[in-house]
Design a protein around this motif. Structure first.
Motif, PDB file in Angstrom:
ATOM      1  N   THR A   1      -1.774   2.481 -13.077  1.00  0.00           N
ATOM      2  CA  THR A   1      -2.528   1.237 -12.924  1.00  0.00           C
ATOM      3  C   THR A   1      -3.819   1.550 -12.167  1.00  0.00           C
ATOM      4  N   ILE A   2      -4.725   0.612 -12.136  1.00  0.00           N
ATOM      5  CA  ILE A   2      -5.990   0.834 -11.432  1.00  0.00           C
ATOM      6  C   ILE A   2      -5.749   1.186  -9.965  1.00  0.00           C
ATOM      7  N   TRP A   3      -4.759   0.542  -9.334  1.00  0.00           N
ATOM      8  CA  TRP A   3      -4.490   0.813  -7.913  1.00  0.00           C
ATOM      9  C   TRP A   3      -3.884   2.184  -7.704  1.00  0.00           C
ATOM     10  N   VAL A   4      -3.060   2.626  -8.639  1.00  0.00           N
ATOM     11  CA  VAL A   4      -2.480   3.972  -8.552  1.00  0.00           C
ATOM     12  C   VAL A   4      -3.579   5.010  -8.768  1.00  0.00           C
TER      13      VAL A   4
ATOM     14  N   ILE B   1       2.289   1.949  -3.447  1.00  0.00           N
ATOM     15  CA  ILE B   1       1.281   2.500  -4.360  1.00  0.00           C
ATOM     16  C   ILE B   1       1.029   3.973  -4.036  1.00  0.00           C
TER      17      ILE B   1
ATOM     18  N   ILE C   1      -6.825   4.645  -8.123  1.00  0.00           N
ATOM     19  CA  ILE C   1      -7.655   4.655  -6.914  1.00  0.00           C
ATOM     20  C   ILE C   1      -6.964   5.417  -5.792  1.00  0.00           C
ATOM     21  N   MET C   2      -5.672   5.153  -5.612  1.00  0.00           N
ATOM     22  CA  MET C   2      -4.928   5.834  -4.544  1.00  0.00           C
ATOM     23  C   MET C   2      -4.897   7.338  -4.788  1.00  0.00           C
TER      24      MET C   2
ATOM     25  N   MET D   1       0.810  -1.203   0.000  1.00  0.00           N
ATOM     26  CA  MET D   1       0.000   0.000   0.000  1.00  0.00           C
ATOM     27  C   MET D   1       0.855   1.268   0.000  1.00  0.00           C
TER      28      MET D   1
END
Length: 184
Positions: free
Chosen positions: A152-155, A4, A157-158, A1
């Motif tokens: 990326t999707i996680w970046v 990211i 979202i973050m 986490m």
């Protein structure tokens, strides 16, 4: 986490810098030249100035260039399982991220004027993420491969989660030093 979060913050620095510097270094002639749209409401308002747009864009690009120079020292610490750098450089993105951020903010101001919001009046969500959307859209248009490989999707979202509190904090600071009329 944490990785990211750091990547999201790193990638957003040119847009964040442009947004802050447009406020701190902007004043003077409004981009809309004080003119009204067909609906007899200001096009953008006094808060969107040529000086702010130019200075914000330049500061964001300069920060992006500094990041590219620092990248060889930072990227080796952020690699995937194959050893490929998770953060790559883009000379296009150091322009599109800050310019897009300010265009996104102007687009939101245009829309706010059309729906009856005055300058400084809060539109939750839009006020915190308009510049992010603009930065991402312009960057995706001009450098889709770089955008897709880094955001990326996680970046994404973050960045969406961390930007509103950072934006609020910067606005509170801007209000306290007299550069903003409202603390949001």
């Amino acid at each position: 986490m944490i990785e990211i979060l750091l990547i999201a913050l790193w990638l957003m620095v040119p847009a964040y810098t442009a947004n802050v510097c447009a406020t701190l270094l902007g004043s003077g002639t409004p981009i809309d030249l004080g003119k009204n749209f067909f609906d007899k409401k200001r096009i953008l308002g006094d808060g969107k100035t040529y000086k702010g747009f130019i200075n914000g864009s330049l500061c964001g690009a300069i920060m992006g260039a500094a990041q590219i120079m620092a990248l060889p020292y930072i990227a080796p610490h952020f690699t995937n399982a194959a050893g490929d750098a998770l953060i790559t450089a883009s000379y296009i993105a150091i322009i599109t991220m800050p310019v897009g951020a300010l265009l996104g903010d102007m687009t939101k101001s245009f829309i706010k004027r059309r729906i009856g919001f005055d300058r400084g009046e809060m539109l939750p969500g839009a006020d915190q993420l308009d510049f992010v959307a603009g930065a991402w859209l312009l960057t995706y248009i001009f450098d889709p491969a770089w955008f897709a490989s880094n955001f990326t999707i996680w970046v994404i979202i973050m960045a969406i989660l961390v930007t509103p509190p950072l934006h609020l904090l910067s606005n509170i600071i801007g209000f306290r030093i007299g550069k903003k009329k409202v603390p949001w």
